[in-house]
Design an enzyme around this catalytic site. Sequence first.
Site, short mmCIF file in Angstrom:
data_model
loop_
_atom_site.label_atom_id
_atom_site.label_comp_id
_atom_site.label_asym_id
_atom_site.label_seq_id
_atom_site.Cartn_x
_atom_site.Cartn_y
_atom_site.Cartn_z
N ARG A 79 -7.29 -9.00 -3.36
CA ARG A 79 -7.92 -9.10 -4.67
C ARG A 79 -6.94 -8.99 -5.84
NH1 ARG A 79 -11.42 -7.81 -1.12
NH2 ARG A 79 -9.80 -6.40 -0.45
N THR A 80 -6.05 -8.01 -5.79
CA THR A 80 -5.19 -7.81 -6.96
C THR A 80 -4.31 -9.03 -7.16
OG1 THR A 80 -5.21 -5.45 -6.50
CG2 THR A 80 -3.58 -6.21 -8.08
N LYS A 109 16.39 -9.87 3.10
CA LYS A 109 17.84 -9.93 3.38
C LYS A 109 18.52 -8.66 2.87
CE LYS A 109 18.00 -14.93 2.60
NZ LYS A 109 18.52 -15.94 1.65
N ARG A 130 3.71 -4.94 -7.12
CA ARG A 130 3.17 -3.90 -6.23
C ARG A 130 4.27 -3.46 -5.29
NH1 ARG A 130 -2.41 -4.20 -2.94
NH2 ARG A 130 -3.11 -3.66 -5.04
N HIS A 158 -2.81 2.78 -9.77
CA HIS A 158 -3.21 1.36 -9.71
C HIS A 158 -3.97 1.11 -11.02
CE1 HIS A 158 -4.33 -2.49 -8.38
NE2 HIS A 158 -4.80 -2.22 -7.17
N1 ASP Z 1 -7.01 -2.32 -2.90
C1 ASP Z 1 -6.86 -0.96 -3.33
C2 ASP Z 1 -5.39 -0.58 -3.45
O1 ASP Z 1 -4.53 -1.44 -3.35
C3 ASP Z 1 -7.63 -0.01 -2.48
C4 ASP Z 1 -7.19 0.12 -1.04
O2 ASP Z 1 -6.25 -0.54 -0.60
O3 ASP Z 1 -7.84 0.90 -0.35
O4 ASP Z 1 -5.09 0.57 -3.69
#
Ligand code: ASP
Length: 331
Positions: A79-80, A109, A130, A158
């Site tokens: 989703r993100t 690498k 991320r 987050h």
């Molecule tokens: N998608 C959210 C996160 O990246 C929640 C999870 O992974 O549980 O933190």
Amino acid sequence: MNQITLPKLFNLGDRKLEPKFRSSFYMQDILSVDQFDKESLSYLFTRTEEMSEMVNQVGTCDLLNGYTLACVFYEPSTRTSASFIAAMERLGGKVIPITQGIQFSSVSKGESLEDTMNTLEKYSDLIVLRHPELGSVAQAAKYASVPIINAGDGVGEHPTQALLDLYTIRKEMSRIDGLRVAMVGDLRNGRTVHSLTKLLMNYDVNFRYVSPDTLRLPLNLMNDLINKGFDVREDDRVENVIKDVDVLYVTRIQKERFTDMDQYEAVKNYFEITTEVMKHAKPEMIVMHPLPRVGEIHYDVDKDPRAAYFRQVKNGMFVRMALLAAVLGQA
Ligand code: ASP
């Protein structure tokens, strides 16, 4: 030798990437929800409403035409990453997606985060990152000359998830003040819980935390809540809190954060929200989840109008559209 005169390829006066708005987000790194207060949240959510209206009416626009976003994920995401890409594209911008497995980038690498950032800043106007290590996104922000948005740093924060969570609560419940919010699951490792807790501290909210003893909310956050005088209680059973809550924020047990798999096995089936459990909840409450779910909410609950988690997913794109545009000075 004869001089060759080349025709000029571009008239640079045609379209300038000038900022139109200098909100508090303009050219800022978005690393933590600590950067937000009621006023900036209200600004962002007004912009979010405009984004939602635009998408519903015409689908796309060219607000970010000419801008490029680098989307870099050193940890899995559905989703993100997808919503940041969708957000940028709906606003007419372009994306460099390094989301399909960092194994295909030079990170595999052995390239350092510093060199990766120093490279991507040359191609993009903004980086969404991320990373599995707490604090790494803040470190990356020191290397990059373009703004960085934290899309999750290990067990840290987050922020954009918390923003969309808060937006969802406000939209679904028509208020934030006065609500009782219960967060359930892996409260120790769940970064979305950490960010949402901090963001909700801007409001008059009652907190309930439900988890097995080993996965309780980090002490620093709990102390902060207590010191600020919030009504906060911990429990180890959803059944004990469900009848009084307005928002049930469910999270998965974060398997990837466990070093001892026996410990994970001991808590992995700790709870499940079923239609039976939902019978005890208020008629006007909502169930949320940052997703992915891995057994915490039974699929039958999806039919319950109080199940807000897929509406929450949709809100994520609108909030991220507003944030991208605000950071780039176009909202
Ligand atoms: N998608 C959210 C996160 O990246 C929640 C999870 O992974 O549980 O933190």
